[in-house]
Structures are given as structure tokens and as C-alpha cells.
Design a protein around this motif. Structure first.
Motif, PDB file in Angstrom:
ATOM      1  N   SER A   1       1.448  -1.119  -2.472  1.00 39.70           N
ATOM      2  CA  SER A   1       0.911  -0.034  -1.651  1.00 39.70           C
ATOM      3  C   SER A   1      -0.244  -0.465  -0.759  1.00 39.70           C
ATOM      4  O   SER A   1      -0.726   0.329   0.035  1.00 39.70           O
ATOM      5  CB  SER A   1       0.463   1.126  -2.539  1.00 39.70           C
ATOM      6  OG  SER A   1      -0.463   0.695  -3.507  1.00 39.70           O
TER       7      SER A   1
ATOM      8  N   THR B   1       5.501   0.359  -0.295  1.00 38.40           N
ATOM      9  CA  THR B   1       5.443   1.738   0.175  1.00 38.40           C
ATOM     10  C   THR B   1       5.376   1.714   1.705  1.00 38.40           C
ATOM     11  O   THR B   1       5.191   0.660   2.320  1.00 38.40           O
ATOM     12  CB  THR B   1       4.190   2.460  -0.363  1.00 38.40           C
ATOM     13  OG1 THR B   1       3.028   1.794   0.158  1.00 38.40           O
ATOM     14  CG2 THR B   1       4.160   2.493  -1.889  1.00 38.40           C
TER      15      THR B   1
ATOM     16  N   GLN C   1       5.843   4.995  -8.402  1.00 40.76           N
ATOM     17  CA  GLN C   1       6.496   6.009  -7.599  1.00 40.76           C
ATOM     18  C   GLN C   1       7.025   7.139  -8.483  1.00 40.76           C
ATOM     19  O   GLN C   1       7.141   6.986  -9.701  1.00 40.76           O
ATOM     20  CB  GLN C   1       7.647   5.381  -6.797  1.00 40.76           C
ATOM     21  CG  GLN C   1       7.219   4.197  -5.935  1.00 40.76           C
ATOM     22  CD  GLN C   1       6.165   4.564  -4.918  1.00 40.76           C
ATOM     23  OE1 GLN C   1       6.419   5.333  -4.003  1.00 40.76           O
ATOM     24  NE2 GLN C   1       4.974   4.002  -5.081  1.00 40.76           N
TER      25      GLN C   1
END
Length: 144
Positions: free
Chosen positions: A143, A56, A135
């Protein structure tokens, strides 16, 4: 760049690529395993574009901040300092047990194995687990 700095950067990469509560469906488990396997293989070959694309924005920023550089540059730097046995191990890594709790997944470093090479000196026993987040498109990304 000193060995201590490289080790610190490697630890940052490991903490973003190694993932430990709850239960999830086998489809999600397979997707998490696939994502981590791709990240580990790409790290072994120095493919920062792939590693960073599977993180991310927060995960990319964490890596970049750890190396005071870009995500891709940090991955390349760490890969350049891996031993041939570690690179081979990462390129042949497999991810075992995945723990999923809703949209978050973790995998302990002990769940990562390899059929060739050696992960010694790369994986750190007792290191904090890295989080993967599901996601909106159903994919899983690192993340933090």
C-alpha cells in the motif's frame, strides 16, 4: 535514462516491495510472506503485471508517479537495469520475519534473503519500511 534516475526508480520499487510492529497470526504472516515473495520474484523477471496486481491503487500510483509512467512500465524499467546476479537473487528471494499490527504489516529489508545471486545494491539498509494492508477479501497488498 541516467543511472541516478534508475537508482531512484529502483529505490521506489524497493520501498514498495520491502516491508517493520505488533503481532499477528501465523496465517497472516504466511500470506504477507507469500505476497512479498511473489512481488520480488516478479520484479526479478520484469513481470510488471504481477507486481502491480499485488499493490493497492495507492501503491500502484506511487510507483507510477516515481517514474512518471505506469506502474508496469516502471517495474519493467527497473528490472531491465538489474544485474543478472540481482535478477537471480530476486527470483530466489525468501521473506523471513513479518511484523503485523492489525491490518498493517511490515518487513525489514534484513528479513529478505536469497539462496542464489546477490541482493547487494538492491536492498538499502535503513530504508523506510513499506506498508502492506490487509484487504477486505483477506489478501495482503502493498500500500505504500
Amino acid at each position: 535514462m541516467g543511472n541516478r534516475r534508475i537508482r531512484a526508480l529502483a529505490a521506489a520499487v524497493v520501498s514498495l516491495t520491502i516491508v517493520g510492529c505488533g503481532s499477528g497470526g501465523s496465517g497472516d504472516t504466511g500470506q504477507v510472506q507469500q505476497t512479498l515473495t511473489k512481488v520480488l520474484h516478479a520484479l526479478g523477471s520484469g513481470d510488471g503485471a504481477t507486481v502491480c496486481s499485488l499493490a493497492t491503487k495507492a501503491g500502484q500510483n506511487a510507483l507510477a508517479n516515481a517514474g512518471h509512467s505506469t506502474c508496469q512500465q516502471v517495474v519493467k524499467l527497473v528490472s531491465d537495469h538489474l544485474s543478472p546476479a540481482q535478477k537471480t537473487a530476486l527470483e530466489n528471494a525468501k521473506v523471513g520475519k513479518v511484523t503485523i499490527d492489525g491490518k498493517h504489516a511490515t518487513v525489514s529489508d534484513s528479513a529478505i534473503t536469497t539462496s542464489k545471486g546477490s541482493l547487494k545494491g538492491f536492498l538499502q539498509t535503513g530504508s523506510a519500511p513499506t506498508q502492506l494492508t490487509k484487504q477486505s477479501d483477506g489478501t495482503w497488498k502493498i500500500s505504500g
